[in-house]
Design a protein around this motif. Structure first.
Motif, mmCIF file in Angstrom:
data_model
loop_
_atom_site.group_PDB
_atom_site.id
_atom_site.type_symbol
_atom_site.label_atom_id
_atom_site.label_comp_id
_atom_site.label_asym_id
_atom_site.label_seq_id
_atom_site.Cartn_x
_atom_site.Cartn_y
_atom_site.Cartn_z
ATOM 1 N N GLU A 1 -9.385 43.372 125.117
ATOM 2 C CA GLU A 1 -8.687 42.315 124.784
ATOM 3 C C GLU A 1 -8.058 42.745 123.445
ATOM 4 O O GLU A 1 -7.051 42.273 123.264
ATOM 5 N N LEU A 2 -8.602 43.569 122.611
ATOM 6 C CA LEU A 2 -8.184 43.903 121.219
ATOM 7 C C LEU A 2 -6.751 44.653 121.964
ATOM 8 O O LEU A 2 -5.796 44.468 120.934
ATOM 9 N N ARG A 3 -6.883 45.596 122.574
ATOM 10 C CA ARG A 3 -5.589 46.403 122.714
ATOM 11 C C ARG A 3 -4.392 45.585 123.406
ATOM 12 O O ARG A 3 -3.272 46.204 123.343
ATOM 13 N N SER A 4 -4.759 44.592 124.061
ATOM 14 C CA SER A 4 -3.760 43.923 124.848
ATOM 15 C C SER A 4 -2.690 43.200 123.886
ATOM 16 O O SER A 4 -1.549 42.917 124.259
ATOM 17 N N GLY A 5 -3.160 42.957 122.737
ATOM 18 C CA GLY A 5 -2.275 42.288 121.670
ATOM 19 C C GLY A 5 -1.290 43.141 121.236
ATOM 20 O O GLY A 5 -0.628 42.583 120.274
ATOM 21 N N LEU A 6 -1.336 44.402 121.460
ATOM 22 C CA LEU A 6 -0.597 45.393 120.664
ATOM 23 C C LEU A 6 0.873 44.999 120.580
ATOM 24 O O LEU A 6 1.209 45.080 119.454
ATOM 25 N N ALA A 7 1.277 44.503 121.934
ATOM 26 C CA ALA A 7 2.920 44.443 121.972
ATOM 27 C C ALA A 7 3.164 42.944 120.860
ATOM 28 O O ALA A 7 4.211 43.310 120.366
ATOM 29 N N ARG A 8 2.260 42.150 120.890
ATOM 30 C CA ARG A 8 2.738 40.919 120.245
ATOM 31 C C ARG A 8 2.536 41.266 118.733
ATOM 32 O O ARG A 8 3.277 40.831 117.924
ATOM 33 N N TYR A 9 1.555 41.877 118.250
ATOM 34 C CA TYR A 9 1.369 42.179 116.736
ATOM 35 C C TYR A 9 1.750 43.425 116.424
ATOM 36 O O TYR A 9 2.126 43.521 115.110
ATOM 37 N N GLY A 10 2.229 44.345 117.267
ATOM 38 C CA GLY A 10 2.948 45.674 117.110
ATOM 39 C C GLY A 10 4.351 45.493 115.989
ATOM 40 O O GLY A 10 4.265 46.010 114.964
ATOM 41 N N VAL A 11 5.026 44.499 116.423
ATOM 42 C CA VAL A 11 6.311 44.341 115.567
ATOM 43 C C VAL A 11 6.128 43.601 114.394
ATOM 44 O O VAL A 11 6.539 44.347 113.214
ATOM 45 N N PHE A 12 5.137 42.685 114.213
ATOM 46 C CA PHE A 12 4.696 42.105 113.042
ATOM 47 C C PHE A 12 4.104 43.426 111.881
ATOM 48 O O PHE A 12 4.398 43.497 110.907
ATOM 49 N N GLY A 13 3.214 44.214 112.562
ATOM 50 C CA GLY A 13 2.737 45.375 111.959
ATOM 51 C C GLY A 13 3.555 46.314 111.422
ATOM 52 O O GLY A 13 3.655 46.737 110.371
ATOM 53 N N PHE A 14 4.549 46.457 112.258
ATOM 54 C CA PHE A 14 5.556 47.676 111.988
ATOM 55 C C PHE A 14 6.259 47.250 110.836
ATOM 56 O O PHE A 14 6.657 47.819 109.663
ATOM 57 N N LEU A 15 6.748 45.855 110.634
ATOM 58 C CA LEU A 15 7.401 45.140 109.652
ATOM 59 C C LEU A 15 6.754 45.241 108.366
ATOM 60 O O LEU A 15 7.454 45.540 107.214
ATOM 61 N N LEU A 16 5.556 44.956 108.464
ATOM 62 C CA LEU A 16 4.737 45.002 107.017
ATOM 63 C C LEU A 16 4.740 46.537 106.697
ATOM 64 O O LEU A 16 4.916 46.586 105.345
#
Lengths: 350, 203
Positions: free
Chosen positions: B82-97
């Motif tokens: 479940e942790l890994r499934s969120g990667l696409a959603r949070y990935g963009v935000f993390g990349f921005l940060l």
């Protein structure tokens, strides 16, 4: 010529320093292990005597070699690693406990000028190193992947962190009075520090005596000795975090725990009862080597530890937490205020 | 020589451990790597002669904060899938940060090489005859006394806030009152009765 300078005179500056310090470390660590073996024997004998039993009396004269026989036994046992355990961490945990119990001894002064690392944050170093001890327990509890060790690890984490807080405040009282974090300076500051000027030791001072008592009790809790041995309460948790350990891994816990107990006895002696100083400030007593006084005091405190183990029933967990947070923390804080106020009034006032 | 070696050793281990904190699949391993990182940071502090800060780092962060982290992480039942499934959603935000942080580092580096702000009038290096602790204490309790006290107040407010948020009165508990128990005497609890046979006890 100091010990280090003698090595430097024939091996060159850097190599001489290195050789002298390695030998000094061995001179502390190896006798420490021997002391642990003998103190385990002493613990069992004292406990047995208080329960009107004989204790170990078969191996060697008076059973003196019992600990070595036990050591040999665990070394020949099979090391069992549970299949569901986290292998690496499972084996790392006892190593952490064992190592941490040894490195703390680097700053303990055994006599005037007889200390391996005379650093000016010595007391903080001890706090830092002993706060690491809890990882040996937590990691063991988690890596065993078993219920009882895990409960035990959770208890240990809360217990050790709680009592470190009050130990911190107690130490601040001592540091205020001694005006230093260096353990040798703290010991020297205790010369004639009693309420009567011929007594050596902060413990003889009425403002610091309550701290000495609280430190002794906190030391019991910090080393998880009875009556605070909730981390290995056998009626509730089998053997606590050690349940899944066998052979040498178990022995490392054993050695580390007792090395910690001796360390806490030494800290009681060093912080409150004059360390390597004789109890009375009387010139002929200084002819006895400081190491003898320190070891004598350590043995007295160890006897008190064993005595408590044999007589006091185990605390309940909520009682343990209550004692730490609701009794020791406010009282030690109060004494920090009292001591600093008294020192402002007498020593620094003007 | 040995200092240079020690610096690169601590720095390399610090970076490795820091990287492994975010790369570890298992959160418990991540916290353990964080502890290694704290340790090496303390080693770097020792190298610049700030032994007090180094010890505090170990006592506070390794000895208390990381223990609580570990405490919480160990009790969580984490579903890795479940942790890994969120990667696409949070990935963009993390990349921005990460981009913002990288930009900040570049700006700071540029500003620093253009010439540092002169702070000599505000802070002086520790003089050799004073220990770290004395120097910091003298500064904290004289020049920065109000700021120091204010930060203490902030912590107090945070502590009270945490207690207010989490404390709830549970009805029906029977807490132990130790002073009551200590005050209790045998006369209050036990009554000696000379009981004649064939009669019930008067209670």
């Amino acid at each position: 010529m100091t010990y280090t300078q003698w090595f430097q005179s024939w091996a060159g500056e850097n190599l001489g320093w290195f050789i002298s310090h390695v030998t000094l470390i061995l001179l502390i660590a190896l006798p420490l292990m021997l002391a642990v073996a003998m103190i385990i024997y002493a613990d069992r004998k004292i406990w047995a005597a208080m329960a009107l039993r004989r204790g170990p009396n078969v191996v060697g004269p008076l059973g003196l070699l019992q600990s070595f026989a036990d050591g040999l036994k665990v070394m020949l046992q099979e090391t069992i690693i549970p299949s569901a355990a986290n292998r690496g961490l499972f084996l790392l945990a006892p190593i952490i406990t064992f190592t941490v119990a040894q490195i703390v001894w680097a700053v303990i002064p055994f006599g005037s000028q007889q200390v391996l690392a005379d650093i000016n944050v010595g007391l903080l170093y001890i706090l830092a190193a002993s706060s690491l001890g809890v990882y040996g327990v937590i990691i063991a509890g988690w890596a065993s992947n078993s219920k009882y060790p895990f409960y035990s690890a959770l208890r240990a984490a809360a217990q050790m962190v709680s009592y470190e807080v009050s130990i911190g405040f107690i130490i601040i009282g001592v540091v205020l009075w001694a005006d230093s974090f260096n353990l040798s300076t703290i010991v020297e500051a205790q010369k004639g520090a009693g309420v009567l000027p011929f007594l050596n030791g902060f413990g003889f001072n009425p403002l610091l005596f309550p701290l000495a008592v609280m430190f002794l009790i906190s030391a019991l809790a910090e080393t998880a000795r009875p009556p605070f041995d909730l981390t290995e309460a056998e009626s509730e948790l089998v053997a606590g975090y050690q349940t899944e350990y066998s052979s040498m891994a178990f022995a490392l816990y054993w050695l580390g725990e007792y090395a910690n107990v001796i360390l806490m006895c030494a800290l009681n002696a060093v912080l409150f009862w004059g360390g390597y100083l004789p109890p009375f400030d009387w010139a002929p007593l200084y002819a006895v080597p400081g190491m003898i006084w320190l070891f004598g005091k350590i043995l007295v405190f160890f006897f008190i530890f064993s005595w408590i183990k044999a007589t006091v029933p185990r605390y309940r967990y909520d009682q343990l937490m209550r004692l730490g947070w609701k009794v020791f923390l406010p009282i030690s804080l109060l004494f920090v205020f009292l001591i600093s106020g008294w020192l402002m009034y007498t020593r620094y006032g003007a | 020589m040995i200092q240079t070696f020690a610096f690169y050793m601590f720095a390399l281990l610090l970076l490795t451990a820091g990287g492994l904190v975010i790369l570890s699949r298992n959160p418990v391993h991540a916290v353990l790597w964080l502890i290694v990182a704290f340790f090496n940071a303390a080693g770097l502090m020792l190298l610049i002669g700030a032994e007090f800060i180094a010890m505090l780092l170990v006592i506070v962060y390794v000895g208390a904060v990381a223990v609580l982290f570990l405490f919480v992480v160990m009790m969580l039942d984490i579903d890795f899938a479940e942790l890994r499934s969120g990667l696409a959603r949070y990935g963009v935000f993390g990349f921005l940060l990460a981009a913002v942080l990288a930009a900040e580092i570049i700006v700071a580096e540029g500003a620093w090489s253009a010439g540092k702000i002169d702070l000599a009038g505000r802070i002086a290096a520790v003089s050799g005859d004073r220990t770290n602790i004395e120097a910091m204490g003298a500064l904290l309790y004289s020049k920065y006394l109000y700021i120091f006290e204010a930060s203490g107040l902030v912590l107090l407010v945070a502590m009270i806030g945490a207690i207010v948020l989490t404390h709830r009165e549970r009805g029906g508990t029977r807490p132990q009152n130790i002073s009551d128990q200590v005050k209790r005497r045998p006369e209050d609890a036990v009554r000696m009765v000379n009981q004649p046979s064939g009669q019930g006890v008067q209670l």
